[in-house]
Enzyme design. Sequence first.
Site, PDB file in Angstrom:
ATOM      1  N   ASP A 198      42.092  -0.325   3.589  1.00 42.06           N
ATOM      2  CA  ASP A 198      41.306   0.871   3.319  1.00 42.06           C
ATOM      3  C   ASP A 198      39.916   0.627   3.896  1.00 42.06           C
ATOM      4  OD1 ASP A 198      39.741   2.921   2.303  1.00 42.06           O
ATOM      5  OD2 ASP A 198      40.456   2.718   0.239  1.00 42.06           O
ATOM      6  N   ASN A 200      38.436   5.415  13.941  1.00 37.55           N
ATOM      7  CA  ASN A 200      39.139   6.689  13.969  1.00 37.55           C
ATOM      8  C   ASN A 200      39.632   7.129  12.594  1.00 37.55           C
ATOM      9  OD1 ASN A 200      40.847   8.900  15.325  1.00 37.55           O
ATOM     10  ND2 ASN A 200      42.399   7.666  14.274  1.00 37.55           N
ATOM     11  N   TYR A 243      33.330  18.027   5.531  1.00 39.74           N
ATOM     12  CA  TYR A 243      33.740  17.419   6.802  1.00 39.74           C
ATOM     13  C   TYR A 243      32.592  17.438   7.808  1.00 39.74           C
ATOM     14  CZ  TYR A 243      36.553  16.614  11.032  1.00 39.74           C
ATOM     15  OH  TYR A 243      37.055  16.115  12.203  1.00 39.74           O
ATOM     16  N   LYS A 271      30.704  14.259   9.684  1.00 38.79           N
ATOM     17  CA  LYS A 271      30.752  14.052  11.123  1.00 38.79           C
ATOM     18  C   LYS A 271      29.372  14.153  11.779  1.00 38.79           C
ATOM     19  CE  LYS A 271      35.121  13.150  11.405  1.00 38.79           C
ATOM     20  NZ  LYS A 271      35.566  11.775  11.745  1.00 38.79           N
TER      21      LYS A 271
END
Length: 273
Positions: free
Chosen positions: A70, A97, A166, A170
């Site tokens: 993890d 990723n 999200y 990012k």
Amino acid sequence: MYNLGGKVALVTGAAGAAGIGRAIALRLAQEGADVAVNDLGEGLGFRAGLPDVVREIEALGARSLAVYADVAQADQVERMVAETLDRFGRIDILVNNAGAPAGRDRVPVIDLAEEDFDLVQRVNVKGVFLCCRAVARHMLERGGGGTIINISSIAGKYGVARFAAYCASKFAVRGFTQALAQELGPQQITVYAICPGLIASERIDDMAAVLAPPGLDASAQREQMISTATHNSPLGRMTEQEDVAKVAAFLASDQSDFMTGASVNVDGGFHMD
């Protein structure tokens, strides 16, 4: 083709059969790198394919290693890096990723649960930090040189309704990338972010299930999302996994060694900056 012979890469979040991580891992192996691939443990749906990725890499003539961890847990990240070093002796390329599952966080902010927001930040931001820290320490200890590639998103450059958690993660990855590039540049370690557009991976199914309005099933929502992404691209198609892998291979090679801190869009021109 880029010559990555003699180099070792570590790619996180690589188990998805149609994911970016798998595509990048395979492309780096095609270019000559040995590749350690990471994901969560077996039995977790589409993420259970890590042994298959290892076999595909080895079929290309490269060495490979599967490491379950993890990325948001510091002790597991340290173990992952140690296992990779024990097997290969070095890490020259890190590709961050791994991402939080898409789904419950794709709601309006007023409906966003704290635990869902936290999960996205924990994986998408803290995971990048922990992996970068561990691998950068190794790169510096061996005398410098290396490449770190963080997967951000085109949604890390502009806000999208119902994607607040999200987008926040990012955007953070892009800022973190720039700061780390400043710190590691003097030691000839380059750091980049890749910002892909929407890709028809397993994640799009989870998004479609949550984003579908009343009266529209998930499969119809999925097709609508793909249609919109295709229509909005000047190049007339949506982003594919291999598009991202091509850019990752370039950034991992010496052909990009006078670039660092850049956030590279891979979205067919959907967002231009």
